[in-house]
Design a protein around this motif. Sequence first.
Motif, PDB file in Angstrom:
ATOM      1  N   SER A  35     -26.640 -22.335  12.397  1.00 12.19           N
ATOM      2  CA  SER A  35     -26.445 -21.267  13.364  1.00 12.19           C
ATOM      3  C   SER A  35     -24.972 -21.039  13.653  1.00 12.19           C
ATOM      4  CB  SER A  35     -27.188 -21.612  14.643  1.00 12.19           C
ATOM      5  OG  SER A  35     -26.711 -22.851  15.117  1.00 12.19           O
ATOM      6  N   THR A  36     -24.096 -21.946  13.158  1.00 12.64           N
ATOM      7  CA  THR A  36     -22.681 -21.763  13.452  1.00 12.64           C
ATOM      8  C   THR A  36     -21.952 -21.048  12.322  1.00 12.64           C
ATOM      9  OG1 THR A  36     -22.347 -23.974  12.607  1.00 12.64           O
ATOM     10  CG2 THR A  36     -22.453 -23.751  15.005  1.00 12.64           C
ATOM     11  N   SER A  37     -22.644 -20.690  11.226  1.00  9.34           N
ATOM     12  CA  SER A  37     -21.991 -19.966  10.132  1.00  9.34           C
ATOM     13  C   SER A  37     -21.500 -18.631  10.655  1.00  9.34           C
ATOM     14  CB  SER A  37     -22.975 -19.710   9.010  1.00  9.34           C
ATOM     15  OG  SER A  37     -23.586 -20.891   8.645  1.00  9.34           O
ATOM     16  N   LYS A  38     -20.362 -18.208  10.115  1.00  8.11           N
ATOM     17  CA  LYS A  38     -19.787 -16.939  10.565  1.00  8.11           C
ATOM     18  C   LYS A  38     -20.627 -15.778  10.040  1.00  8.11           C
ATOM     19  CE  LYS A  38     -15.510 -15.650  12.084  1.00  8.11           C
ATOM     20  NZ  LYS A  38     -14.583 -16.469  12.661  1.00  8.11           N
ATOM     21  N   LEU A  39     -20.998 -14.890  10.940  1.00  8.42           N
ATOM     22  CA  LEU A  39     -21.764 -13.710  10.554  1.00  8.42           C
ATOM     23  C   LEU A  39     -20.849 -12.496  10.671  1.00  8.42           C
ATOM     24  CD1 LEU A  39     -24.882 -14.557  12.716  1.00  8.42           C
ATOM     25  CD2 LEU A  39     -24.755 -14.744  10.226  1.00  8.42           C
ATOM     26  N   ARG A  40     -20.876 -11.657   9.654  1.00 10.77           N
ATOM     27  CA  ARG A  40     -20.011 -10.461   9.690  1.00 10.77           C
ATOM     28  C   ARG A  40     -20.839  -9.237  10.065  1.00 10.77           C
ATOM     29  NH1 ARG A  40     -18.271 -11.936   3.772  1.00 10.77           N
ATOM     30  NH2 ARG A  40     -20.493 -12.411   3.902  1.00 10.77           N
ATOM     31  N   LEU A  41     -20.310  -8.486  11.017  1.00 13.78           N
ATOM     32  CA  LEU A  41     -20.962  -7.244  11.437  1.00 13.78           C
ATOM     33  C   LEU A  41     -20.016  -6.092  11.101  1.00 13.78           C
ATOM     34  CD1 LEU A  41     -22.870  -5.364  13.018  1.00 13.78           C
ATOM     35  CD2 LEU A  41     -21.855  -6.196  15.125  1.00 13.78           C
ATOM     36  N   ALA A  42     -20.397  -5.294  10.100  1.00  9.31           N
ATOM     37  CA  ALA A  42     -19.513  -4.220   9.631  1.00  9.31           C
ATOM     38  C   ALA A  42     -19.804  -2.920  10.385  1.00  9.31           C
ATOM     39  CB  ALA A  42     -19.725  -4.009   8.130  1.00  9.31           C
ATOM     40  N   GLU A  67     -18.260 -12.133  13.580  1.00 10.64           N
ATOM     41  CA  GLU A  67     -16.970 -11.467  13.393  1.00 10.64           C
ATOM     42  C   GLU A  67     -17.246  -9.968  13.210  1.00 10.64           C
ATOM     43  OE1 GLU A  67     -13.204 -11.364  10.265  1.00 10.64           O
ATOM     44  OE2 GLU A  67     -15.029 -12.451   9.742  1.00 10.64           O
ATOM     45  N   ILE A  68     -16.682  -9.142  14.094  1.00  9.72           N
ATOM     46  CA  ILE A  68     -16.922  -7.694  13.991  1.00  9.72           C
ATOM     47  C   ILE A  68     -15.832  -7.077  13.123  1.00  9.72           C
ATOM     48  CG2 ILE A  68     -17.149  -5.534  15.265  1.00  9.72           C
ATOM     49  CD1 ILE A  68     -18.254  -7.100  17.607  1.00  9.72           C
ATOM     50  N   LEU A  69     -16.249  -6.369  12.067  1.00 12.77           N
ATOM     51  CA  LEU A  69     -15.289  -5.755  11.146  1.00 12.77           C
ATOM     52  C   LEU A  69     -15.230  -4.248  11.426  1.00 12.77           C
ATOM     53  CD1 LEU A  69     -16.774  -7.345   7.885  1.00 12.77           C
ATOM     54  CD2 LEU A  69     -14.928  -8.291   9.271  1.00 12.77           C
ATOM     55  N   PRO A  70     -14.167  -3.768  12.054  1.00 15.67           N
ATOM     56  CA  PRO A  70     -14.074  -2.329  12.311  1.00 15.67           C
ATOM     57  C   PRO A  70     -13.981  -1.561  10.991  1.00 15.67           C
ATOM     58  CG  PRO A  70     -12.432  -3.562  13.567  1.00 15.67           C
ATOM     59  CD  PRO A  70     -12.991  -4.495  12.546  1.00 15.67           C
ATOM     60  N   GLY A  71     -14.470  -0.332  10.996  1.00 16.54           N
ATOM     61  CA  GLY A  71     -14.452   0.473   9.766  1.00 16.54           C
ATOM     62  C   GLY A  71     -13.642   1.734   9.934  1.00 16.54           C
ATOM     63  N   GLY A  72     -13.871   2.668   9.050  1.00  9.62           N
ATOM     64  CA  GLY A  72     -13.185   3.950   9.115  1.00  9.62           C
ATOM     65  C   GLY A  72     -14.074   4.995   8.486  1.00  9.62           C
ATOM     66  N   ALA A  73     -13.512   6.197   8.264  1.00 11.77           N
ATOM     67  CA  ALA A  73     -14.318   7.266   7.674  1.00 11.77           C
ATOM     68  C   ALA A  73     -14.809   6.819   6.303  1.00 11.77           C
ATOM     69  CB  ALA A  73     -13.489   8.517   7.572  1.00 11.77           C
ATOM     70  N   GLY A  74     -16.100   6.855   6.107  1.00 11.09           N
ATOM     71  CA  GLY A  74     -16.649   6.555   4.780  1.00 11.09           C
ATOM     72  C   GLY A  74     -16.805   5.079   4.473  1.00 11.09           C
ATOM     73  N   THR A  75     -16.657   4.189   5.447  1.00 12.53           N
ATOM     74  CA  THR A  75     -16.905   2.763   5.170  1.00 12.53           C
ATOM     75  C   THR A  75     -18.362   2.616   4.708  1.00 12.53           C
ATOM     76  OG1 THR A  75     -15.394   2.166   6.947  1.00 12.53           O
ATOM     77  CG2 THR A  75     -16.817   0.417   6.119  1.00 12.53           C
ATOM     78  N   PRO A  76     -18.569   2.099   3.500  1.00  9.09           N
ATOM     79  CA  PRO A  76     -19.947   2.069   2.965  1.00  9.09           C
ATOM     80  C   PRO A  76     -20.741   0.888   3.504  1.00  9.09           C
ATOM     81  CG  PRO A  76     -18.408   1.231   1.326  1.00  9.09           C
ATOM     82  CD  PRO A  76     -17.596   1.524   2.557  1.00  9.09           C
ATOM     83  N   THR A  77     -21.035   0.886   4.794  1.00 10.53           N
ATOM     84  CA  THR A  77     -21.681  -0.280   5.414  1.00 10.53           C
ATOM     85  C   THR A  77     -23.024  -0.601   4.765  1.00 10.53           C
ATOM     86  OG1 THR A  77     -22.458   1.235   7.113  1.00 10.53           O
ATOM     87  CG2 THR A  77     -20.591  -0.134   7.681  1.00 10.53           C
ATOM     88  N   GLY A  84     -24.023  -8.021   0.248  1.00 12.90           N
ATOM     89  CA  GLY A  84     -23.804  -9.314   0.894  1.00 12.90           C
ATOM     90  C   GLY A  84     -22.393  -9.498   1.408  1.00 12.90           C
ATOM     91  N   SER A  85     -21.581  -8.429   1.409  1.00 17.55           N
ATOM     92  CA  SER A  85     -20.221  -8.598   1.941  1.00 17.55           C
ATOM     93  C   SER A  85     -20.210  -8.526   3.465  1.00 17.55           C
ATOM     94  CB  SER A  85     -19.234  -7.593   1.321  1.00 17.55           C
ATOM     95  OG  SER A  85     -19.810  -6.333   1.196  1.00 17.55           O
ATOM     96  N   ALA A  86     -21.340  -8.189   4.058  1.00 21.44           N
ATOM     97  CA  ALA A  86     -21.510  -8.314   5.514  1.00 21.44           C
ATOM     98  C   ALA A  86     -22.993  -8.621   5.756  1.00 21.44           C
ATOM     99  CB  ALA A  86     -21.104  -7.032   6.217  1.00 21.44           C
ATOM    100  N   GLU A  87     -23.245  -9.563   6.662  1.00 21.90           N
ATOM    101  CA  GLU A  87     -24.644  -9.922   6.928  1.00 21.90           C
ATOM    102  C   GLU A  87     -25.333  -8.823   7.737  1.00 21.90           C
ATOM    103  OE1 GLU A  87     -22.113 -12.105   7.308  1.00 21.90           O
ATOM    104  OE2 GLU A  87     -22.631 -13.211   5.481  1.00 21.90           O
ATOM    105  N   PHE A  88     -24.544  -8.220   8.622  1.00 19.60           N
ATOM    106  CA  PHE A  88     -25.074  -7.131   9.443  1.00 19.60           C
ATOM    107  C   PHE A  88     -24.141  -5.931   9.327  1.00 19.60           C
ATOM    108  CE2 PHE A  88     -26.549 -11.058  11.446  1.00 19.60           C
ATOM    109  CZ  PHE A  88     -27.912 -10.811  11.596  1.00 19.60           C
ATOM    110  N   GLY A  89     -24.692  -4.757   9.580  1.00 15.95           N
ATOM    111  CA  GLY A  89     -23.851  -3.563   9.537  1.00 15.95           C
ATOM    112  C   GLY A  89     -24.457  -2.475  10.394  1.00 15.95           C
ATOM    113  N   ILE A  90     -23.635  -1.469  10.687  1.00 13.31           N
ATOM    114  CA  ILE A  90     -24.110  -0.324  11.455  1.00 13.31           C
ATOM    115  C   ILE A  90     -24.345   0.827  10.479  1.00 13.31           C
ATOM    116  CG2 ILE A  90     -23.563   1.306  13.303  1.00 13.31           C
ATOM    117  CD1 ILE A  90     -23.929  -1.640  14.197  1.00 13.31           C
ATOM    118  N   VAL A  91     -25.541   1.345  10.497  1.00 11.98           N
ATOM    119  CA  VAL A  91     -25.893   2.448   9.589  1.00 11.98           C
ATOM    120  C   VAL A  91     -26.639   3.509  10.405  1.00 11.98           C
ATOM    121  CG1 VAL A  91     -26.116   0.850   7.642  1.00 11.98           C
ATOM    122  CG2 VAL A  91     -28.136   1.464   8.944  1.00 11.98           C
ATOM    123  N   SER A  92     -26.935   4.634   9.752  1.00 10.43           N
ATOM    124  CA  SER A  92     -27.818   5.589  10.415  1.00 10.43           C
ATOM    125  C   SER A  92     -29.163   5.525   9.693  1.00 10.43           C
ATOM    126  CB  SER A  92     -27.231   6.991  10.375  1.00 10.43           C
ATOM    127  OG  SER A  92     -27.100   7.406   9.051  1.00 10.43           O
TER     128      SER A  92
END
Lengths: 323, 249
Positions: A35-42, A67-77, A84-92
Amino acid sequence: MRPNKRSLGYHQGNMQRRAFLATLPAISFLTSCSSTSKLRLALNWKPDPQFGGFYGAPYKEHKLDVEILPGGAGTPTVQMIGAGSAEFGIVSADELVVARSRGNDVVALFAVFQDTPQGIMVHEERGLMAIEEVFEEGTVALQKGLPYARLLEKQFKFDQVKIVPSPGGDITAFLNDPLFAQQCFVMSEPLQARHKGAKVTVFPVADTGYNPYTTVLATSGTFLKNNAGVVEQMVAAVREGWRAYLDNPKPTNDKMQALNPSMDAATFAEVAEAQKPFIENEDTQGMGLGSMTRERWQKLIDQLHGLGDIPEAIPPDDCFRKI
Amino acid sequence: MKRILPPLIPMLLAIAISEIAVRQAWIASYLVPTPSAVLMAMIDSRVELWQAFLKTSSGALLGFALSTTLGVAIAVLLSSSRRIQRAFYPYAVFFQTVPIIAIAPLLVIWFGYGMKTVIASAFVVSIFPVIANTLTGILSTDPALRDMFRLYGASKRTTLFKLSLPAALPQILTGLRVASGLAVIGAIVGEFIGGEGLGSVVDVARTQQRVDKVFAAVLLASILGLALFGLINLISNHTLRRWHASEQA
């Protein structure tokens, strides 16, 4: 999560190569359960109020290191989650349906915006009363690849207007041209334009009947299968984060503003207030923040199928997980 | 065959490897498309891609032509006096460091949506190599030949057209080779913001998660760059083969 080289190095000195290889799946399983592994949220944009609950979530209380990874226009979350480059991401939601139909196993967990905040903004002086009038004259800035842009094209034809690429959050062209209309987040660009002295009318895209969940927390099917507990904790933390942000956005806004100083504190507060009705409605009051229904997913799938964005309808139950 | 085979082998190998890797699901098809999927996308969208290709070609070519003409003219002007060079050369360098993706939205404000922005973008990124190389070429003219022209009382104009520019031709062509590729990149960036062309196709296909179509459009953009490069090489071969070592090998 995959074990890294350093964590494996310890074993190499003591074991035969074959024996070591045999332990790989076990090590992999153990590390993935940790549970302590770093999780990335894109994220698919910079820190701003649409991500308030993610920045305010009490991850530590749920034994998560995010770890929250901020994105930009067109970030392919959506591709980042699949790869697998992010465990979680924000999508529509529409993006997710298209991704699934192309073999990218991404699953929605928590839908922040129950109604899509996408809209078309025009100058109030034009006196337009309905969205179809937007397409009768002038220039419209739209991201042509988006399903709703093509849905609008299908409904209203684009033969009387000039369609140009969306300038992202930039409103300079809008301010300079009274016949310029542009796609927007209803609580973002229109506020900016009003701050600059423009009078603005906004037509929400949801009014056309196209209303996908937006700012959706998603993960990959594989990660969900192997880390059900972690995912459950993540969703719980995010739900608490959004509850706290809706009740009192100030502390999180201060934190996000330090990361994104281009947006001033007043705008942070204004947007946080304006987005509330999109996040909390009758549905969420009954089912909880971020909840999703099969019917909504089914309707979206049918619309995307009708548009030709997906070659075949896909099962709605695979698109999201109730947690 | 000796010239075609060496670059053909790595290309065929790369195609075969990526086709196998994706088909065997070692790489997900939504991240990298198979070459056959790219080919299919090219065939399916041939009308759209062809029209986009023509638009991008016009934007890149016009921007490149503008860079060539103005770049050589500016270099000639800069070479005329040390003082002018000191005053203006830093501004030419400035063009090289302009992050085009950052100023492209401004180009739209200045030139409006459409072709003018695309040409301006292609021009801004491709002019510096022309200026820098032409200037180096002119300034490297053999001093003995310069003295000879002076001895015979040749005018400045005659010296420029009969000596300096022809002597600088190899360097000018090197500048044009670099500029040709940059002009295509500039045009595509301009199209991301200004609309139309292959840039717009890439933008739309990316939003639709159509990696096959993105690759198809990118491939066409590369072909355009290669064609321009080939054209400069042809001109180079035609103009230099009689007197310059670089084309005599």
